[in-house]
Design an enzyme around this catalytic site. Structure first.
Site, PDB file in Angstrom:
ATOM      1  N   ASP A 322       1.072  -1.247  -0.575  1.00  0.00           N
ATOM      2  CA  ASP A 322       0.153   0.347   0.147  1.00  0.00           C
ATOM      3  C   ASP A 322       0.665   1.127  -0.315  1.00  0.00           C
ATOM      4  OD1 ASP A 322      -2.062   1.620   0.694  1.00  0.00           O
ATOM      5  OD2 ASP A 322      -3.443   0.401   0.578  1.00  0.00           O
ATOM      6  N   HIS A 345       2.041   1.817  -3.215  1.00  0.00           N
ATOM      7  CA  HIS A 345       1.405   2.748  -4.025  1.00  0.00           C
ATOM      8  C   HIS A 345       2.006   4.121  -3.793  1.00  0.00           C
ATOM      9  CE1 HIS A 345      -3.039  -0.304  -3.097  1.00  0.00           C
ATOM     10  NE2 HIS A 345      -1.075  -0.573  -4.027  1.00  0.00           N
TER      11      HIS A 345
END
Length: 495
Positions: A322, A345
């Site tokens: 993430d 991310h």
């Protein structure tokens, strides 16, 4: 309003923080200090503007002092990011350099300080081993809590020692306030393994290792926090994308209501949820961290920050499933420098607009960072929003992208197609270079109701490194945004 001068000692580190957080809008002018203004022999003073208010900054051989003009309590809270003048002075008086030097010496096995008392968890009954036996887990919980409490209550320099062994541990909370006159040191030399049974964590908000209500803390030692996430990731809500909201799994380490802390030279591995969760904190420094989890691990943000002021992250490597670093509501004066991110991310501000009555995000600096193979580069993302809030004063500078999917992105339609009421203002992307695997390398999609204001791109030099057979033009996309440009622009600017 009548004025009343107030002398606030903030220390060298405090002056640097003010410089970094608010910038210099006027070059300092030097002059001899009038002897009537102070009893100490300062070399010279600076006329310094912060947030359009003149501050008289006296720089001497040992201390830097700020003589404030008029500031009432409301102005002070706004000026210092929600802190009072007194709280701000206390935060800046924390000798971060000395604390960092101490953490470095400890992590490198320096000679013991004869004035420091060491509290070893083994002396309190901790059990060595990797087996998840109920008796060992219970013994370790009691030993760690009791050792911490003893160190915390010691009226003198104290160190909690977790030696070079392996310990299996369930959720544990280390709670202050502490009585130590100097920062309490938690030296983690060994490996902590979280219990794999997710049912031992009763619900959302139950993290693994918790530090709470502590003023003055050093966490260091070169040790490892292994969250044993693979056994729990399957319980993540699989009906949602990994990057969307849902049931959050326990974080490896949480800091809540912690003030004046240094976290240095530790490894966080395979957290069930966030690796480091920082919330409601002031003046936290994080250096030389190694944070790692597979790229398909759900919601394993490397460092997740909310409702915190004065957080500095530097010289760290973060690769997760993430956001490498995520900053949400109420974050102010955050500095991120020399961080390598990937997989993951990217480095994100947001999601914003998820909660009622969100406080603003402001004063974010991301500088000298490298992103490798991430889904996003530097990103701002907002939901439609439950109440009006704002993200402003954000700087992304000297960023290197290596095969990043979306290098520069503002997305105000995150999680749906509704128009966001979160306002975005004064955003700068400066000296962003490298390669993009997507043809839209700059994607700015802002709210129709509240278009983005003062978005500025300077010296953007990104090249396409995706599939050779994609003949789509390499481009930028801008929707509902006031965008200014300076210097090189590749891909070409929006029209």
């Amino acid at each position: 309003m009548a004025t009343q001068d107030k002398l606030v000692k903030i220390g060298k580190e405090g002056f640097a923080l003010l410089d970094e957080a608010y910038g210099r809008s006027k070059k300092p002018a030097r002059s001899r200090v009038p002897t009537a203004t102070t009893t100490q022999a300062y070399d010279h003073y600076h006329h310094q503007y912060y947030n359009n208010q003149l501050h008289y900054v006296y720089r001497g051989p040992q201390v830097i002092t700020v003589l404030e003009p008029v500031i009432d309590s409301n102005q002070a809270a706004q000026f210092y990011g929600g802190m009072s003048v007194v709280d701000h002075a206390l935060a800046c008086n924390f000798n971060a350099a000395a604390a960092d030097d101490n953490a470095k010496a400890i992590s490198q096995g320096g000679a013991p300080d004869p004035t420091e008392k060491v509290f070893n968890v083994l002396q309190f009954g901790a059990k060595i081993g990797e087996k998840e036996e109920p008796e060992s887990i219970e013994s370790n919980h009691m030993a760690f809590v009791q050792a911490f409490q003893a160190a915390c209550k010691h009226i003198g320099k104290a160190r909690l020692l977790i030696p070079k062994e392996t310990f299996v541990l369930g959720p544990v909370t280390f709670t202050g306030p502490c009585k130590n006159p100097t920062p309490l040191t938690v030296q983690v030399q060994g490996t902590l393994k979280a219990i794999s049974d997710i049912s031992e964590f009763p619900g959302e908000g139950e993290e693994w290792i918790n530090f709470q209500s502590i003023n003055g803390l050093i966490v260091t030692g070169g040790g490892k926090f292994d969250g044993q996430g693979p056994a729990s990731w399957k319980y993540r809500d699989t009906n949602k994308d990994n990057d969307a909201p849902g049931q959050r799994l326990p974080a490896n380490i949480q800091f809540v209501e912690v003030t004046n802390a240094v976290v240095r030279r530790i490894t966080s591995l395979n957290s069930k949820g966030f690796h480091l969760f920082i919330t409601q904190c002031q003046n936290i420094r994080l250096y030389h961290l190694n944070i790692t989890a597979p790229d398909n691990s759900p919601n394993t943000d490397g460092i997740h920050i909310s409702q915190s002021n004065l957080v500095k992250i530097a010289k760290s490597s973060i690769g997760t499933g993430d956001d490498c670093i995520g900053m949400i509501r109420g974050c102010s004066n955050i500095s991120i420098k020399k961080v390598t991110c990937g997989p993951g991310h990217g480095i994100s501000v947001g999601s914003l607009g998820k909660y009622d009555n969100e406080t603003d995000v402001k004063g974010i600096i991301v500088k000298d960072c490298t992103l490798v193979g991430t889904q996003n580069g530097v990103r701002i993302k907002t939901y439609e929003g439950k109440s009006e809030s704002q993200a402003s004063g954000l700087l992304f500078q000297d960023i290197v992208m290596k095969d990043v999917k979306r290098p520069i992105i503002i997305n105000q339609f995150y999680g749906g197609k509704m128009d966001s009421i979160v306002k975005i203002n004064d955003i700068r992307f400066v000296n962003v270079t490298g390669t993009s695997v997507s043809k839209v390398a700059v994607d700015i999609a802002c709210s129709k109701q509240f278009p983005c204001q003062k978005v500025h791109l300077s010296n953007i030099n990104l090249k396409y490194s995706g599939m050779d057979n994609d003949k789509t033009p390499f481009s930028s996309s801008c929707v509902n945004a006031q965008v200014g440009y300076n210097g090189m622009q590749l891909p070409p600017p929006c029209h």
